[in-house]
Design a protein around this motif. Structure first.
Motif, mmCIF file in Angstrom:
data_model
loop_
_atom_site.group_PDB
_atom_site.id
_atom_site.type_symbol
_atom_site.label_atom_id
_atom_site.label_comp_id
_atom_site.label_asym_id
_atom_site.label_seq_id
_atom_site.Cartn_x
_atom_site.Cartn_y
_atom_site.Cartn_z
ATOM 1 N N ASP A 181 0.855 -1.181 0.000
ATOM 2 C CA ASP A 181 0.000 0.000 0.000
ATOM 3 C C ASP A 181 0.889 1.228 0.000
ATOM 4 O OD1 ASP A 181 -2.209 -1.636 0.249
ATOM 5 O OD2 ASP A 181 -2.610 -1.131 2.333
ATOM 6 N N VAL B 4 0.325 5.398 0.449
ATOM 7 C CA VAL B 4 -0.595 6.493 0.765
ATOM 8 C C VAL B 4 0.164 7.792 0.570
ATOM 9 C CG1 VAL B 4 -2.078 7.528 2.522
ATOM 10 C CG2 VAL B 4 -1.785 5.042 2.456
ATOM 11 N N GLU C 137 -4.597 10.293 -1.354
ATOM 12 C CA GLU C 137 -4.722 9.291 -2.401
ATOM 13 C C GLU C 137 -3.997 8.021 -1.975
ATOM 14 O OE1 GLU C 137 -3.241 11.179 -5.944
ATOM 15 O OE2 GLU C 137 -5.019 12.438 -6.119
ATOM 16 N N LYS C 138 -4.482 6.890 -2.472
ATOM 17 C CA LYS C 138 -3.910 5.606 -2.064
ATOM 18 C C LYS C 138 -3.862 4.662 -3.259
ATOM 19 C CE LYS C 138 -4.742 1.781 1.144
ATOM 20 N NZ LYS C 138 -5.638 1.240 2.168
ATOM 21 N N GLU D 42 -2.932 0.516 -4.084
ATOM 22 C CA GLU D 42 -2.613 -0.805 -3.580
ATOM 23 C C GLU D 42 -2.033 -1.623 -4.727
ATOM 24 O OE1 GLU D 42 -5.971 -2.613 -1.606
ATOM 25 O OE2 GLU D 42 -6.364 -0.785 -0.448
ATOM 26 N N ASN E 162 -7.301 4.844 -5.295
ATOM 27 C CA ASN E 162 -8.337 5.661 -4.688
ATOM 28 C C ASN E 162 -7.851 7.106 -4.641
ATOM 29 O OD1 ASN E 162 -10.361 6.815 -3.199
ATOM 30 N ND2 ASN E 162 -10.394 5.244 -1.626
#
Length: 149
Positions: A67, A69, A74-75, A77, A88
């Motif tokens: 992950d 971040v 915003e993220k 994976e 995201n």
């Protein structure tokens, strides 16, 4: 005697369950340079100029994932090979270069005043969340199979 054996068996099952669950949730902070090369390329190309707040490796019993971040929330994976599995971008939109062309074309034609704020993929489908709160699911051939509001 039977009761003692049953109690011992229950205790053993609880101990094994606890150890497996503890091992299955092993998150470890890492640096961006420790990500798989593919993930590093995605970050450099599509998230250039954005500061990473946290990168971590998640080790499960049979799986490994990463992950990342960013400071703006915003993220991304990634799977064990560094391929993105979920993006995201709550306050902005998913970088256009990461959205399959057929999905992008469908969204532009069907919902022209929206942007893709989240995309998730697995072996059989893509799930896209739009800024108008609709969720559109595509199969692996990029055909719409579901729309949720």
């Amino acid at each position: 005697m039977k009761r003692i054996i049953q109690t011992a068996m229950v205790a053993l099952v609880c101990l094994v369950t606890f150890q497996v669950s503890a091992f299955a949730d092993n998150d470890k902070p890492i640096t961006v340079s420790q990500l798989p090369a593919t993930a590093q390329q995605v970050i450099k190309k599509h998230f250039a100029g954005k500061k990473v707040a946290l990168a971590k490796m998640e080790s499960g019993l049979f799986e490994k994932a990463y992950d990342v971040v960013f400071n703006n929330g915003e993220k991304v994976e990634f799977d064990r090979n560094g391929n993105w599995t979920e993006i995201n971008c709550k306050m902005s939109s998913v970088p256009a270069g990461l959205v399959p062309a057929k999905i992008s074309q469908y969204v532009k034609a069907t919902y022209p005043d929206t942007k893709i704020v989240q995309i998730e993929k697995d072996d059989n489908r893509y799930e896209v969340k739009l800024s108008n709160r609709l969720e559109v699911t595509f199969n692996k051939n990029f055909q719409v199979v579901d729309i949720d509001d």
